[in-house]
Write an enzyme that holds these catalytic residues in place. Structure first.
Site, PDB file in Angstrom:
ATOM      1  N   ASP A   1       0.882  -1.163   0.000  1.00 25.43           N
ATOM      2  CA  ASP A   1       0.000   0.000   0.000  1.00 25.43           C
ATOM      3  C   ASP A   1       0.922   1.215   0.000  1.00 25.43           C
ATOM      4  OD1 ASP A   1      -2.377   1.530   0.209  1.00 25.43           O
ATOM      5  OD2 ASP A   1      -2.071   1.717   2.372  1.00 25.43           O
TER       6      ASP A   1
ATOM      7  N   GLU B   1      -1.122  -1.228  -4.885  1.00 22.75           N
ATOM      8  CA  GLU B   1      -2.338  -0.457  -5.123  1.00 22.75           C
ATOM      9  C   GLU B   1      -2.121   0.478  -6.304  1.00 22.75           C
ATOM     10  OE1 GLU B   1      -4.221   3.052  -2.738  1.00 22.75           O
ATOM     11  OE2 GLU B   1      -4.922   1.164  -1.884  1.00 22.75           O
TER      12      GLU B   1
ATOM     13  N   ASP C   1      -2.632   1.264   6.938  1.00 24.05           N
ATOM     14  CA  ASP C   1      -1.804   0.985   5.754  1.00 24.05           C
ATOM     15  C   ASP C   1      -1.346  -0.481   5.741  1.00 24.05           C
ATOM     16  OD1 ASP C   1      -1.210   4.028   4.928  1.00 24.05           O
ATOM     17  OD2 ASP C   1      -0.960   3.794   7.094  1.00 24.05           O
TER      18      ASP C   1
END
EC number: 3.1.21.10
Length: 185
Positions: A7, A68, A141
């Site tokens: 992430d 991501e 996160d």
């Protein structure tokens, strides 16, 4: 399949390793955050993110890295940092010949919770449940990185079958396969 989920972020870059196959219970192998000081020079922050991700790649030896996909946000400064950290993660994987898959936040949320509009708390709760953890990983996160890895494990078999079908069709009909605009890079 062992997947490192990333992430991306410059201040906090979530990382998590999940192992398993679609349709079977998954296992978390590790979860954490690569942190950089907000007041440090950009180049040094990117080096710190690289070193952190390289350490995770060394320690866990994933077969794939799921990152991501960066999307447009209202805060240009935030999206730039996210894009830079994302590029570092992809570079680290590519340097080692590890495939990279990109997943949008809504794809990850839909895969893990059933809703592409789920909030961070719902994602954290489902990650906790799916990986049989005692509590949601903190910060968010870290939970998001695990959700990325879970999403990829669950989606990869269908994506691979689709790519094989396109390749077979192209071979049978003498056409070239279309350029993928999908989630792999």
């Amino acid at each position: 399949m062992r997947v490192l989920g990333v992430d991306p972020g410059l201040t906090r870059c979530g990382v998590g390793v999940v192992e398993g196959v679609a349709g079977r219970p998954l296992t978390m192998r590790g979860v954490g955050v690569v942190r950089t000081p907000a007041d440090a020079e950009l180049g040094l922050r990117l080096v710190a993110v690289e070193q952190g991700i390289e350490q995770w790649l060394d320690d866990y030896r994933p077969e794939c890295v799921a990152v991501e996909r960066v999307f447009s946000q209202h805060n240009v400064r935030t999206v730039m940092g996210t894009a830079q950290a994302s590029a570092v993660a992809m570079l680290c994987a590519a340097r080692r010949g590890i495939p990279v898959a990109l997943h949008t936040p809504s794809e990850v949320k839909a895969a893990v919770t059933g809703s592409g509009r789920a909030d961070k708390a719902q994602v954290g709760a489902m990650v906790t449940r799916l990986l049989r953890l005692d509590a949601p990983p903190k910060p968010a996160d870290a939970a998001d990185a695990l959700a990325l890895a879970i999403c990829h494990i669950w989606r990869a078999p269908a994506q691979n079958r689709l790519q094989q079908a396109v390749a077979l069709h192209s071979a049978q009909h003498g056409t070239s396969a279309p350029v993928s605009k999908g989630r792999t890079a």
